[in-house]
Design an enzyme around this catalytic site. Sequence first.
Site, PDB file in Angstrom:
ATOM      1  N   ASP A  88       4.066  -8.554   4.419  1.00  0.00           N
ATOM      2  CA  ASP A  88       2.620  -8.525   4.243  1.00  0.00           C
ATOM      3  C   ASP A  88       2.259  -8.155   2.806  1.00  0.00           C
ATOM      4  O   ASP A  88       1.544  -8.865   2.129  1.00  0.00           O
ATOM      5  CB  ASP A  88       1.965  -7.552   5.244  1.00  0.00           C
ATOM      6  CG  ASP A  88       2.610  -6.165   5.258  1.00  0.00           C
ATOM      7  OD1 ASP A  88       3.603  -5.920   4.536  1.00  0.00           O
ATOM      8  OD2 ASP A  88       2.109  -5.317   6.022  1.00  0.00           O
ATOM      9  N   ASP A 100       4.175  -2.820  -2.312  1.00  0.00           N
ATOM     10  CA  ASP A 100       3.493  -1.778  -3.075  1.00  0.00           C
ATOM     11  C   ASP A 100       4.497  -1.189  -4.066  1.00  0.00           C
ATOM     12  O   ASP A 100       4.652  -1.705  -5.173  1.00  0.00           O
ATOM     13  CB  ASP A 100       2.951  -0.747  -2.073  1.00  0.00           C
ATOM     14  CG  ASP A 100       2.093   0.315  -2.733  1.00  0.00           C
ATOM     15  OD1 ASP A 100       1.949   0.283  -3.972  1.00  0.00           O
ATOM     16  OD2 ASP A 100       1.576   1.186  -2.016  1.00  0.00           O
ATOM     17  N   VAL A 158      -5.630  -1.937   0.801  1.00  0.00           N
ATOM     18  CA  VAL A 158      -6.371  -3.047   1.402  1.00  0.00           C
ATOM     19  C   VAL A 158      -6.059  -3.174   2.888  1.00  0.00           C
ATOM     20  O   VAL A 158      -4.991  -2.769   3.342  1.00  0.00           O
ATOM     21  CB  VAL A 158      -6.071  -4.385   0.685  1.00  0.00           C
ATOM     22  CG1 VAL A 158      -6.532  -4.337  -0.758  1.00  0.00           C
ATOM     23  CG2 VAL A 158      -4.583  -4.731   0.747  1.00  0.00           C
ATOM     24  N   ASP A 173      -3.225  -2.775   7.942  1.00  0.00           N
ATOM     25  CA  ASP A 173      -4.005  -1.796   8.709  1.00  0.00           C
ATOM     26  C   ASP A 173      -4.278  -0.513   7.938  1.00  0.00           C
ATOM     27  O   ASP A 173      -3.566  -0.169   6.992  1.00  0.00           O
ATOM     28  CB  ASP A 173      -3.223  -1.395   9.959  1.00  0.00           C
ATOM     29  CG  ASP A 173      -2.002  -0.549   9.610  1.00  0.00           C
ATOM     30  OD1 ASP A 173      -1.165  -1.021   8.807  1.00  0.00           O
ATOM     31  OD2 ASP A 173      -1.901   0.591  10.099  1.00  0.00           O
TER      32      ASP A 173
HETATM   33  P1  XMP Z   1       6.325  -0.249  -0.348  1.00  0.00           P
HETATM   34  O1  XMP Z   1       5.704   0.854  -1.154  1.00  0.00           O
HETATM   35  O2  XMP Z   1       7.628   0.173   0.254  1.00  0.00           O
HETATM   36  O3  XMP Z   1       5.316  -0.436   0.830  1.00  0.00           O
HETATM   37  O4  XMP Z   1       6.420  -1.524  -1.144  1.00  0.00           O
HETATM   38  C1  XMP Z   1       5.287  -1.570   1.572  1.00  0.00           C
HETATM   39  C2  XMP Z   1       4.651  -1.301   2.903  1.00  0.00           C
HETATM   40  O5  XMP Z   1       3.629  -0.324   2.807  1.00  0.00           O
HETATM   41  C3  XMP Z   1       2.473  -0.712   3.497  1.00  0.00           C
HETATM   42  N1  XMP Z   1       1.358  -0.862   2.525  1.00  0.00           N
HETATM   43  C4  XMP Z   1       0.086  -1.134   2.840  1.00  0.00           C
HETATM   44  N2  XMP Z   1      -0.493  -1.348   4.026  1.00  0.00           N
HETATM   45  N3  XMP Z   1      -2.563  -1.685   2.951  1.00  0.00           N
HETATM   46  C5  XMP Z   1      -1.823  -1.612   4.065  1.00  0.00           C
HETATM   47  O6  XMP Z   1      -2.378  -1.800   5.132  1.00  0.00           O
HETATM   48  C6  XMP Z   1      -2.063  -1.492   1.716  1.00  0.00           C
HETATM   49  O7  XMP Z   1      -2.782  -1.568   0.718  1.00  0.00           O
HETATM   50  C7  XMP Z   1      -0.650  -1.197   1.657  1.00  0.00           C
HETATM   51  N4  XMP Z   1       0.193  -0.947   0.635  1.00  0.00           N
HETATM   52  C8  XMP Z   1       1.408  -0.755   1.205  1.00  0.00           C
HETATM   53  C9  XMP Z   1       2.825  -1.996   4.180  1.00  0.00           C
HETATM   54  O8  XMP Z   1       3.235  -1.715   5.495  1.00  0.00           O
HETATM   55  C10 XMP Z   1       3.984  -2.542   3.408  1.00  0.00           C
HETATM   56  O9  XMP Z   1       4.886  -3.298   4.189  1.00  0.00           O
HETATM   57 MG    MG Z   2       4.562  -3.605   6.394  1.00  0.00          MG
END
Ligand code: XMP
Ligand code: MG
Length: 183
Positions: free
Chosen positions: A104, A107, A157, A163
């Site tokens: 999805d 980050d 977001v 979510d």
């Molecule tokens: P990392 O930091 O490991 O994180 O790259 C990836 C996972 O963190 C969640 N994530 C988000 N979920 N809105 C969300 O709803 C966001 O803005 C967001 N940023 C990170 C997501 O599960 C992703 O797989």
């Molecule tokens: Mg995820």
Amino acid sequence: MRAADLGSDIKEVLYTEEQVHQRVVELAAQIDADYQDREVVLVGVLNGAVMTLADLCRSMNSHMTMDWMAVSSYGVGTTSSGVVRILKDLSGSIEGKDVLIVEDIIDTGLTLSYLLQNLSSRDPNSLEVMAMFRKPPALTSSVDVKYVGFDIPNEFVVGYGLDYAGHYRNLTDVATLAPHVYS
Ligand code: XMP
Ligand code: MG
């Protein structure tokens, strides 16, 4: 549900349902061209990638199968715990297969680098990544993402599977939330 249905919970719509759909169709065409007559295993990362994978595979003409993994990297809030744990593993073997991880959002990139390391140790024929959204590089610069939907600002977001505390996944637009939602 559209952003307009959520009223004051929404701060700003970043991408409308139509814009997201258009981009998914473009990525599917790119993936079709790259895989040609090879069968690809789409590995969706639960729960966030459900919408992306469902839409992507229906826009693809390549032969595909799907499998799912669940990992925990975030708690119920908006910050990464930094620890990745497998909650649900793949149902089938990926040895010798052409695997495309469908995420999805990326980050910090922690989740993805863990997944890449974990899945590459299972000897797939190839291993690539598609992410619907990507935040500006923190650690992300170290992970190679072949297909990116949208590069977005460093803000939390929701929508299109994303979510906040389990909510807003069924929002079809992608949006930021008003401050009062977090308090
Ligand atoms: P990392 O930091 O490991 O994180 O790259 C990836 C996972 O963190 C969640 N994530 C988000 N979920 N809105 C969300 O709803 C966001 O803005 C967001 N940023 C990170 C997501 O599960 C992703 O797989
Ligand atoms: Mg995820």
